[in-house]
Design a protein around this motif. Structure first.
Motif, PDB file in Angstrom:
ATOM      1  N   CYS A 141       0.828  -1.207   0.000  1.00  0.00           N
ATOM      2  CA  CYS A 141       0.000   0.000   0.000  1.00  0.00           C
ATOM      3  C   CYS A 141       0.864   1.259   0.000  1.00  0.00           C
ATOM      4  CB  CYS A 141      -0.925  -0.006   1.214  1.00  0.00           C
ATOM      5  SG  CYS A 141      -2.191  -1.295   1.180  1.00  0.00           S
ATOM      6  N   ALA A 142       1.957   1.233   0.749  1.00  0.00           N
ATOM      7  CA  ALA A 142       2.850   2.388   0.769  1.00  0.00           C
ATOM      8  C   ALA A 142       3.491   2.616  -0.598  1.00  0.00           C
ATOM      9  CB  ALA A 142       3.924   2.195   1.840  1.00  0.00           C
ATOM     10  N   GLY A 143       3.926   1.543  -1.254  1.00  0.00           N
ATOM     11  CA  GLY A 143       4.544   1.694  -2.564  1.00  0.00           C
ATOM     12  C   GLY A 143       3.572   2.209  -3.615  1.00  0.00           C
ATOM     13  N   LEU A 144       2.356   1.700  -3.614  1.00  0.00           N
ATOM     14  CA  LEU A 144       1.369   2.172  -4.596  1.00  0.00           C
ATOM     15  C   LEU A 144       0.951   3.607  -4.313  1.00  0.00           C
ATOM     16  CD1 LEU A 144      -0.870  -1.019  -4.922  1.00  0.00           C
ATOM     17  CD2 LEU A 144       0.946  -0.236  -6.455  1.00  0.00           C
ATOM     18  N   THR A 145       0.870   3.973  -3.045  1.00  0.00           N
ATOM     19  CA  THR A 145       0.519   5.353  -2.714  1.00  0.00           C
ATOM     20  C   THR A 145       1.618   6.313  -3.112  1.00  0.00           C
ATOM     21  OG1 THR A 145      -0.748   4.488  -0.836  1.00  0.00           O
ATOM     22  CG2 THR A 145      -0.321   6.845  -0.859  1.00  0.00           C
ATOM     23  N   SER A 146       2.866   5.861  -3.092  1.00  0.00           N
ATOM     24  CA  SER A 146       3.957   6.731  -3.528  1.00  0.00           C
ATOM     25  C   SER A 146       3.826   7.084  -5.003  1.00  0.00           C
ATOM     26  CB  SER A 146       5.295   6.054  -3.262  1.00  0.00           C
ATOM     27  OG  SER A 146       5.464   4.909  -4.095  1.00  0.00           O
ATOM     28  N   ILE A 147       3.269   6.176  -5.795  1.00  0.00           N
ATOM     29  CA  ILE A 147       3.043   6.496  -7.210  1.00  0.00           C
ATOM     30  C   ILE A 147       2.030   7.618  -7.345  1.00  0.00           C
ATOM     31  CG2 ILE A 147       2.219   5.554  -9.398  1.00  0.00           C
ATOM     32  CD1 ILE A 147       3.298   2.865  -8.565  1.00  0.00           C
ATOM     33  N   ARG A 148       0.969   7.548  -6.533  1.00  0.00           N
ATOM     34  CA  ARG A 148      -0.025   8.626  -6.583  1.00  0.00           C
ATOM     35  C   ARG A 148       0.569   9.955  -6.132  1.00  0.00           C
ATOM     36  NH1 ARG A 148      -5.130   9.693  -2.585  1.00  0.00           N
ATOM     37  NH2 ARG A 148      -5.784  11.635  -3.608  1.00  0.00           N
ATOM     38  N   MET A 149       1.427   9.924  -5.094  1.00  0.00           N
ATOM     39  CA  MET A 149       2.065  11.156  -4.651  1.00  0.00           C
ATOM     40  C   MET A 149       2.965  11.731  -5.748  1.00  0.00           C
ATOM     41  SD  MET A 149       0.915  11.778  -1.595  1.00  0.00           S
ATOM     42  CE  MET A 149      -0.657  11.134  -2.194  1.00  0.00           C
ATOM     43  N   ALA A 150       3.621  10.857  -6.518  1.00  0.00           N
ATOM     44  CA  ALA A 150       4.451  11.340  -7.618  1.00  0.00           C
ATOM     45  C   ALA A 150       3.604  11.967  -8.715  1.00  0.00           C
ATOM     46  CB  ALA A 150       5.280  10.189  -8.181  1.00  0.00           C
ATOM     47  N   ILE A 151       2.429  11.394  -8.970  1.00  0.00           N
ATOM     48  CA  ILE A 151       1.532  11.982  -9.976  1.00  0.00           C
ATOM     49  C   ILE A 151       1.106  13.380  -9.550  1.00  0.00           C
ATOM     50  CG2 ILE A 151      -0.731  11.739 -11.067  1.00  0.00           C
ATOM     51  CD1 ILE A 151      -0.334   8.724 -10.955  1.00  0.00           C
TER      52      ILE A 151
END
Length: 339
Positions: free
Chosen positions: A42-52
């Motif tokens: 969940c942390a790794g996938l959320t980091s993608i959203r933060m990068a977007i």
């Protein structure tokens, strides 16, 4: 029609009918390591959203948190004796998403998109390198080796590669002009991808969690608290220093690994030579040698000395044919004693 096709179809149906767990009730301790793995995912996938969204500070923090959770779930599984094939597969998939896709997308969104197609190819190279490194690691799990080899990884591990590859972001926070060099960022990303799939031995830290001396307990706890405090208070300086230090000790780890390998090969060679010498000296004794000489017959004094005190000496009966199966006549023995 291919004759092997029906057999493959039967095997596929049998594999799909196989239960995930053999027992109907699964211990709760078997699920605890998977909870940490899912939290890291969940942390790794959320980091993608933060990068977007352009929030790179949170994206980096989530990738680092995923790295901590990945280090915890394996140790928790070993402590609780909850290792399973399902957990290993889930951990590999989560590692690819957290340390392969997320850092590559963060770098592309931050600087590599200025290079258009070349930047996207660079991001793909890093993600594919992480996938290949994880596949090689899973394939090497069944191979056995000496205990000291557990202290080394082959190439940079996936969590460390994800943190190391984002060094340009740490430097950009310290020196804002770093983002103006996308070609340098692309070259550095390709270099880390190559080191990830290389055969350069790196320290793993697996043996550090087994046992430590009592004198190091308090210093280790103090150092851990200090590291966390520095990471929270000065994140970019701490991550940049840790990355540079990790890259600096890689030649040292390779040197130590080569030295241990040479010592192991030397010991094996000396052991093989000793075995060959022993096999050459083991020869059959000659018929007249002392090894084939018959031992001397024991005399009466030696047998008398050999008998312990209080031993029962059989009485001599009347001469005649010896019959060992005949019953013992106690009355005859008593008469002989009275005489």
């Amino acid at each position: 029609m291919d004759p092997t096709l029906p057999r493959l179809e039967r095997e596929e149906r049998r594999r799909r009918r196989r239960l995930l767990f053999r027992n109907r009730r699964v211990p709760v301790r078997m699920l605890v390591p998977n909870f940490f793995t899912l939290l890291g995912l969940c942390a790794g996938l959320t980091s993608i959203r933060m990068a977007i969204d352009g929030r790179f500070e949170l994206a980096i923090a989530l990738v680092v948190a995923a790295g901590f959770l990945d280090a915890i779930d394996g140790r928790v599984a070993r402590l609780l004796k909850a290792q399973s094939r399902f957990g290993a597969e889930l951990d590999s998939l989560a590692d690819f998403a957290n340390f392969g896709i997320a850092p590559a997308f963060i770098l592309y969104r931050w600087s590599l998109d200025d290079l258009k197609g070349l930047g996207w190819i660079t991001a793909l190279i890093f993600a594919i390198a992480i996938a290949l490194r994880l596949a090689r690691f899973n394939a090497a799990l069944d191979t056995e080796g000496p205990k000291w080899r557990d202290a080394y990884f082959t190439g940079i591990p996936a969590p460390a590669a994800a943190i190391v590859v984002m060094l340009p972001l740490y430097m950009e926070a310290l020196m804002p002009s770093m983002a103006a060099f996308p070609h340098a960022v692309a070259g550095y990303t390709v270099l880390i991808a190559f080191l990830t799939i290389s055969t350069v031995p790196t320290f793993s830290g697996k043996l550090l969690g087994e046992r430590i001396s009592r004198e190091l307990v308090l210093p280790l706890m103090a150092a851990s608290v200090l590291g966390v405090a520095l990471l929270v208070q000065y994140p970019y300086v701490t991550l940049a220093a840790a990355t540079v230090g990790y890259l600096a000790i890689m030649p040292w780890s390779k040197r130590l690994f080569d030295r241990r390998s040479q010592l192991e090969a030397h010991h094996e060679g000396s052991a093989n030579s000793d075995d060959g010498d022993d096999s050459g000296t083991d020869q059959a004794p000659s018929p007249g040698s002392a090894a084939t000489a018959e031992p001397p017959a024991p005399d009466a004094t030696s047998t008398a000395r050999a008998e312990p005190k209080g031993a029962i000496v059989p009485l001599k009966g009347p001469k005649g044919p010896k019959n060992r199966d005949a019953p013992l006549d106690h009355r005859a023995i008593d008469r002989d004693h009275r005489r």
